[in-house]
Motif scaffolding. Structure first.
Motif, PDB file in Angstrom:
ATOM      1  N   VAL A 182     -22.543 -21.172  22.001  1.00  0.00           N
ATOM      2  CA  VAL A 182     -23.591 -22.190  21.841  1.00  0.00           C
ATOM      3  C   VAL A 182     -24.718 -21.970  22.848  1.00  0.00           C
ATOM      4  O   VAL A 182     -25.905 -22.126  22.531  1.00  0.00           O
ATOM      5  CB  VAL A 182     -22.993 -23.610  22.007  1.00  0.00           C
ATOM      6  N   LYS A 183     -24.355 -21.559  24.065  1.00  0.00           N
ATOM      7  CA  LYS A 183     -25.361 -21.423  25.129  1.00  0.00           C
ATOM      8  C   LYS A 183     -26.469 -20.433  24.789  1.00  0.00           C
ATOM      9  O   LYS A 183     -27.590 -20.572  25.270  1.00  0.00           O
ATOM     10  CB  LYS A 183     -24.705 -21.035  26.461  1.00  0.00           C
ATOM     11  N   PHE A 184     -26.164 -19.467  23.932  1.00  0.00           N
ATOM     12  CA  PHE A 184     -27.176 -18.453  23.606  1.00  0.00           C
ATOM     13  C   PHE A 184     -28.266 -18.975  22.668  1.00  0.00           C
ATOM     14  O   PHE A 184     -29.387 -18.471  22.668  1.00  0.00           O
ATOM     15  CB  PHE A 184     -26.519 -17.218  22.976  1.00  0.00           C
ATOM     16  N   ILE A 185     -27.924 -19.963  21.847  1.00  0.00           N
ATOM     17  CA  ILE A 185     -28.922 -20.455  20.880  1.00  0.00           C
ATOM     18  C   ILE A 185     -29.497 -21.820  21.272  1.00  0.00           C
ATOM     19  O   ILE A 185     -30.530 -22.227  20.743  1.00  0.00           O
ATOM     20  CB  ILE A 185     -28.349 -20.499  19.437  1.00  0.00           C
ATOM     21  N   ALA A 186     -28.829 -22.487  22.230  1.00  0.00           N
ATOM     22  CA  ALA A 186     -29.260 -23.844  22.621  1.00  0.00           C
ATOM     23  C   ALA A 186     -30.710 -23.923  23.105  1.00  0.00           C
ATOM     24  O   ALA A 186     -31.353 -24.957  22.920  1.00  0.00           O
ATOM     25  CB  ALA A 186     -28.314 -24.412  23.675  1.00  0.00           C
ATOM     26  N   PRO A 187     -31.267 -22.873  23.732  1.00  0.00           N
ATOM     27  CA  PRO A 187     -32.648 -23.001  24.201  1.00  0.00           C
ATOM     28  C   PRO A 187     -33.687 -23.162  23.090  1.00  0.00           C
ATOM     29  O   PRO A 187     -34.797 -23.588  23.367  1.00  0.00           O
ATOM     30  CB  PRO A 187     -32.893 -21.676  24.953  1.00  0.00           C
ATOM     31  N   PHE A 188     -33.337 -22.821  21.856  1.00  0.00           N
ATOM     32  CA  PHE A 188     -34.389 -22.862  20.832  1.00  0.00           C
ATOM     33  C   PHE A 188     -33.949 -23.408  19.480  1.00  0.00           C
ATOM     34  O   PHE A 188     -34.787 -23.771  18.662  1.00  0.00           O
ATOM     35  CB  PHE A 188     -34.984 -21.449  20.646  1.00  0.00           C
ATOM     36  N   VAL A 189     -32.645 -23.463  19.195  1.00  0.00           N
ATOM     37  CA  VAL A 189     -32.228 -23.797  17.819  1.00  0.00           C
ATOM     38  C   VAL A 189     -32.587 -25.254  17.495  1.00  0.00           C
ATOM     39  O   VAL A 189     -32.446 -26.138  18.339  1.00  0.00           O
ATOM     40  CB  VAL A 189     -30.724 -23.511  17.618  1.00  0.00           C
ATOM     41  N   ALA A 190     -33.100 -25.468  16.267  1.00  0.00           N
ATOM     42  CA  ALA A 190     -33.498 -26.826  15.871  1.00  0.00           C
ATOM     43  C   ALA A 190     -32.327 -27.596  15.280  1.00  0.00           C
ATOM     44  O   ALA A 190     -32.140 -28.775  15.581  1.00  0.00           O
ATOM     45  CB  ALA A 190     -34.634 -26.760  14.845  1.00  0.00           C
TER      46      ALA A 190
END
Ligand SMILES: *Cc1c(COP(=O)(O)O)cnc(C)c1O
Length: 223
Positions: free
Chosen positions: A75-83
């Motif tokens: 999750v940490k890899f996509i959390a900065p941008f995923v809507a």
């Protein structure tokens, strides 16, 4: 493949209230840019690795949806941008999404994925599991996620009667959860159902978001 023309055709076919997620998995940056230049801003991917390789190379105003099975440790890899994450199937995953959203000072929209297909290979909750998840006292503490609705994938089959029944099941799950847990929550409003082969049935049965790859980008030649 004339991606712009495919999108134009779909946008005539699909009612305006139904969102189109352009599922770009296996397709190139160039192909994604063709859709983007045609004015499409909402894209979906189903693998974390592929998504985090593509996202930095593409325009920042793309709205990314994650539609595949998601492991908590990624999750940490996509959390900065995923809507939006369409595939939430456990409280553990939801906790992790909330934690990483908080770390990034963001709000991440989530859909609960339900197992509606006859195939055992597909992921997802059943109604009892969802009720357990939604009844958890933890949930009220999670301020950086928003549960916006449900998602499901029908059986991979030509039998459109079966697909329709499965979509009707998802719609009825949505209605039950709306009544039991989200009666006063206007954001619980999304039903993500329908892909290239069955989006028309999905829309007839109440879909608010269709996830379309092949009809936009053409066949996928690799996994
Ligand atoms: C690949 C994929 C889609 C799109 O499939 P098409 O049949 O190419 O439209 C939709 N949803 C999910 C979860 C997917 O993995």
């Amino acid at each position: 493949m004339d991606i712009a023309a495919n999108l134009a055709t779909l946008k005539v076919d699909i009612p305006a209230h139904v969102g189109i997620i352009a599922v770009s998995k296996t397709h190139t940056l160039h192909e994604i840019m063709e859709a983007y230049k045609a004015g499409h801003l909402v894209f979906g991917e189903n693998r974390v690795q592929e998504l985090i390789e593509k996202q930095p190379m593409l325009p920042g105003d793309i709205e990314w949806h994650f539609v595949g099975h998601l492991q908590s440790n990624k999750v940490k890899f996509i959390a900065p941008f995923v809507a939006m994450i369409h595939s939430v199937d456990s409280l553990k995953l939801l906790r992790e999404i909330n934690r990483e959203a908080l770390n990034n000072d963001r709000m991440i929209k989530c859909l609960l994925q339900f197992h509606i297909a006859t195939e055992e290979t597909k992921y997802g909750l059943d109604l009892a599991e969802a009720a357990g998840l939604l009844g958890s006292p933890d949930l009220r503490q999670m301020k950086n996620i928003k549960i916006c609705g449900v998602m499901g994938m029908a059986t991979f089959t030509n039998d459109m009667n079966l697909v329709r029944k499965e979509f009707q099941l998802l719609k009825s799950i949505f209605n039950q959860l709306k009544a039991s847990h989200f009666q006063y929550d206007e954001t619980f409003s999304e039903i993500s159902m329908g892909m290239t082969s069955d989006y028309d049935v999905g829309i007839e049965e109440g879909s608010t978001m269709v996830r379309i790859g092949t009809a936009i980008f053409g066949e996928r030649f690799k996994l």
